[in-house]
Design an enzyme around this catalytic site. Structure first.
Site, mmCIF file in Angstrom:
data_model
loop_
_atom_site.group_PDB
_atom_site.id
_atom_site.type_symbol
_atom_site.label_atom_id
_atom_site.label_comp_id
_atom_site.label_asym_id
_atom_site.label_seq_id
_atom_site.Cartn_x
_atom_site.Cartn_y
_atom_site.Cartn_z
ATOM 1 N N ARG A 52 0.819 -1.208 0.000
ATOM 2 C CA ARG A 52 0.000 0.000 0.000
ATOM 3 C C ARG A 52 0.856 1.263 0.000
ATOM 4 O O ARG A 52 0.347 2.355 -0.221
ATOM 5 C CB ARG A 52 -0.912 0.003 1.229
ATOM 6 N N LYS A 98 1.656 5.241 -16.503
ATOM 7 C CA LYS A 98 2.368 4.071 -15.976
ATOM 8 C C LYS A 98 3.868 4.341 -15.919
ATOM 9 O O LYS A 98 4.533 4.055 -14.933
ATOM 10 C CB LYS A 98 2.066 2.881 -16.891
ATOM 11 N N LYS A 109 -1.583 2.481 -2.812
ATOM 12 C CA LYS A 109 -2.517 1.691 -3.613
ATOM 13 C C LYS A 109 -3.929 2.225 -3.512
ATOM 14 O O LYS A 109 -4.662 2.250 -4.490
ATOM 15 C CB LYS A 109 -2.470 0.229 -3.153
HETATM 16 C C1 AGP Z 1 -2.775 3.438 -10.968
HETATM 17 O O1 AGP Z 1 -1.609 2.918 -11.513
HETATM 18 C C2 AGP Z 1 -2.557 4.494 -10.039
HETATM 19 N N1 AGP Z 1 -1.717 4.069 -8.997
HETATM 20 C C3 AGP Z 1 -3.722 5.381 -9.619
HETATM 21 O O2 AGP Z 1 -3.834 6.322 -10.631
HETATM 22 C C4 AGP Z 1 -5.112 4.761 -9.364
HETATM 23 O O3 AGP Z 1 -5.653 4.288 -10.561
HETATM 24 C C5 AGP Z 1 -6.025 5.833 -8.745
HETATM 25 O O4 AGP Z 1 -5.501 6.218 -7.505
HETATM 26 C C6 AGP Z 1 -7.451 5.388 -8.587
HETATM 27 O O5 AGP Z 1 -7.565 4.275 -7.761
HETATM 28 P P1 AGP Z 1 -8.889 3.426 -7.697
HETATM 29 O O6 AGP Z 1 -9.108 2.810 -9.032
HETATM 30 O O7 AGP Z 1 -8.666 2.425 -6.618
HETATM 31 O O8 AGP Z 1 -10.015 4.376 -7.372
#
Ligand code: AGP
Length: 636
Positions: free
Chosen positions: A27, A508, A631
């Site tokens: 996380r 990414k 995360k």
């Molecule tokens: C993804 O690679 C990212 N770490 C981040 O943009 C993520 O998609 C965003 O924080 C949204 O998270 P969620 O889909 O759990 O809402």
């Protein structure tokens, strides 16, 4: 975001807490700590450490935890009760003082917390005025001092003290609280931040996420908002609503395995999760298609949708809200919905949507996409949409997550547990599900003929195998990554759904390799970004030029950047001879199997995920836990 583990039982809490924290490391964190009820001294030992470069946090913490509680040399006792935390700083710099657990003035209380206590400043002033001494800059510490006050006021009833303290808090919190005078119990409480409970033969456990628990039990309880629970060392727990009424909670069976939470032979979770994508696609598609029979045309099965077909037909607008990668999936879904269902769709970054008085009403379908189901901005958007009378459809990966409780309807993607901070397989599952949903809306609204839908569906069915063939040979991606790893910045260009695929590819790369990258609709580069290209500037361009309606225009854009001296990496369709000729001029080409344009993001995203990962590894970056990121982002 932060991770919490709390345990009380008949086996040593130290290994359970450290094991749980290790499973929550994904996380993201900057410090970690434990509070252990020391049976020798009757006091609480608090051990806290800040992350050290190149070392796992839990490894560092493990070294600092005394073998046999505070009394070296005596192995005749174990620690029955303790709480642990990995911190991702919000209030106060990463430091030992700000790491959790936090204590009160008496040293008898320890608290770990996820979330933000929004009224902490006022509470701190109030507590300071009454003589409490603070040791940290955190919002959390007020909780320890509030419990201290109410513990006295409530005649040493810890549960009542926690209830009274929690009633004073605004904002989001998941809390675990230990008291030295209550060595065989812990109190946990939550609001707007996830907290999961479970029991075993050897005790009761709570954590902020299931990976910390499933080694011990798969039957878990998701605690309700402003509810609290008492965990007991005899392996029982009691849940109470905000009024103190005891209730029997619903138990949910966690389906993902411990193996899902481990790397399974891959060097990092991100690579493992990339390679899981064919299976994820199969699971997402499975069971959706109903072939034509004598009475019915071919159609898709979306039984989870609580809207009737008539209601789906009368929707006037769709608004998709999400953040980060989920937002990119939403952009792709929007294009397909508009194309197939002929309904206006807007896609909004959730953190903007909440603060700009958007036009949403009872004729609007709001689709909230969140892998974790816990993203605070997306949840705020859901609440706003519900207040405005919209029907909210949540799309998430996590059973029992906040979004499932707040949306009118939830559809689960079948990505299974995703551990790497960089979303990969959840993105693919989101895009596949949104593609199916767009087809379904198109059919129900009589805008997409059943035979066309069936044809697209059969192309979709073929994707997992095509993906497997791509993943079997990734040399061209590795070679391109090797050439680009020292770039000063990178541009990604594409058109239509290809542009959106590029937005995700650039995100990414940025998040895991710390290499700056920007994506543009290719038609836009001559309106500004082209100025960045200069043979001496080391600015490679990744161009998505698979077969599409705008293929010719993409070729022209590629020629433009080659002419200005950029090194170019092209994603092209297998068998493309014109691109093969360009390859002779020194560009890198990554081929993907032939696929209709509407499904191209599903295949084209995967080489971009691998490209980012290989660059990140070449730059010695921690692929699974990029700096400053978490995360699940449970703060706004
Ligand atoms: C993804 O690679 C990212 N770490 C981040 O943009 C993520 O998609 C965003 O924080 C949204 O998270 P969620 O889909 O759990 O809402």
């Amino acid at each position: 975001m932060c991770g919490i583990v709390a345990f009380t039982g008949t086996v040593d809490a130290r290994s359970i807490l450290l094991g749980g924290l290790a499973r929550l490391e994904y996380r993201g964190y900057d410090s970690a700590g434990l509070a252990l009820l020391n049976p020798k001294t009757g006091l609480i030992d608090i051990i806290k450490k800040v992350k050290q470069p190149g070392r796992g946090m839990v490894e560092v913490l493990r070294e600092a935890v005394p073998e046999n509680s505070a009394s070296a040399g005596d192995d005749s006792f174990f620690v029955a009760t303790g709480i642990g935390h990995t911190r991702w700083a919000t209030h106060g710099v990463p430091s030992v003082a700000n790491a959790h657990p936090h204590g009160d003035c008496t040293g008898e209380i320890a608290v770990v917390h996820n979330g933000i206590v929004e009224n902490h400043t006022a509470l701190r002033e109030e507590l300071l005025a009454r003589g409490h001494e603070f040791r940290s800059q955190t919002d959390t510490e007020v909780v320890a001092h509030l419990v201290e006050e109410y513990y006295v006021a409530c005649n040493e009833d810890l549960v009542e003290a926690v209830r009274a303290a929690v009633a004073r808090l605004s904002g989001s919190f998941a809390l675990a609280i230990a008291h030295a005078k209550h060595p065989k119990e812990l109190v946990v409480a939550r609001n707007d931040s996830p907290l999961v409970l479970g029991v075993t033969d050897y005790g009761a456990i709570a954590a902020s996420d299931t990976p910390a628990i499933i080694e011990h039990t798969r039957d878990v309880v998701y605690l309700g908002d402003r509810h609290l629970a008492i965990l007991r060392a005899d392996g029982s727990y009691e849940c109470q609503d905000p009024a103190g009424i005891v209730y029997v909670p619903t138990t949910v069976r966690v389906e993902h395995s411990l193996e899902d939470a481990e790397r399974g032979g891959f060097p990092d979770f991100m690579l493992k999760e990339i390679y899981e994508q064919p299976r994820v696609l199969r699971d997402t598609i499975a069971g959706r298609f109903c072939a034509a029979n004598k009475c019915e045309q071919a159609h898709l099965n979306f039984d989870e949708l609580s809207l009737t077909q008539e209601e789906l037909r009368t929707i006037e607008r769709v608004v998709i809200v999400a953040c980060g990668t989920s937002y990119h999936a939403g952009l792709i879904g929007a294009e397909l919905m508009e194309a197939w269902a002929r309904v206006p769709v807007s896609v909004e970054v959730a953190s903007e949507f909440c603060y700009r008085n958007p036009i949403v009403n009872s004729h609007t379908l709001v689709v909230a996409i969140s892998q974790s189901g816990e993203t605070a901005d997306t949840l705020e958007a859901v609440r706003l949409a519900r207040r405005a009378g919209a029907h909210v459809l949540g799309i998430t990966n996590v059973v029992g997550s906040r979004i499932t409780l707040e949306a009118n309807t939830t559809i689960f993607i079948k990505a299974h547990l995703e551990i790497s901070v960089a979303a990969t397989k959840s993105f693919l599952a989101q895009v596949a599900l949104l593609t199916l949903l767009a087809m379904h809306l198109g059919c129900v609204r009589n805008q997409l003929a059943a035979d066309k839908m069936a044809a697209i569906f059969s192309e979709l069915l073929a994707l997992p195998e095509k993906l497997e063939s791509m993943l079997a040979d990734v040399n061209s991606i590795k070679e391109a990554a090797e050439k680009c790893k020292d770039a000063s910045t990178m541009l990604f260009i594409g058109r239509g759904v290809g542009a959106t695929t590029c937005y995700e590819g650039a995100l990414k790369l940025k998040e895991i390799s710390y290499l700056h990258a920007e994506a543009f609709a290719a038609g836009e580069i001559k309106h500004g970004p082209l100025a960045l290209i200069d043979p001496s500037a080391n600015t490679p361009v990744v161009a998505l030029a698979t077969q599409s309606a705008t293929y010719e225009k993409m070729l022209a854009n590629i020629e433009e950047v080659i002419a200005r001296g950029a090194h170019v990496v092209v994603l092209a369709t297998e068998g493309d001879e014109r691109i093969a000729k360009l390859a002779l001029q020194g560009i890198d080409v990554i081929y993907i199997p032939k696929v209709p344009e509407c499904l191209s993001p599903i295949l084209a995203s995967v080489p971009l995920q691998l490209f980012a990962r290989y660059i990140a590894v070449a730059r010695n970056c921690d692929v699974d836990q990029p700096r400053n990121l978490a995360k699940s982002v449970t703060v706004v």
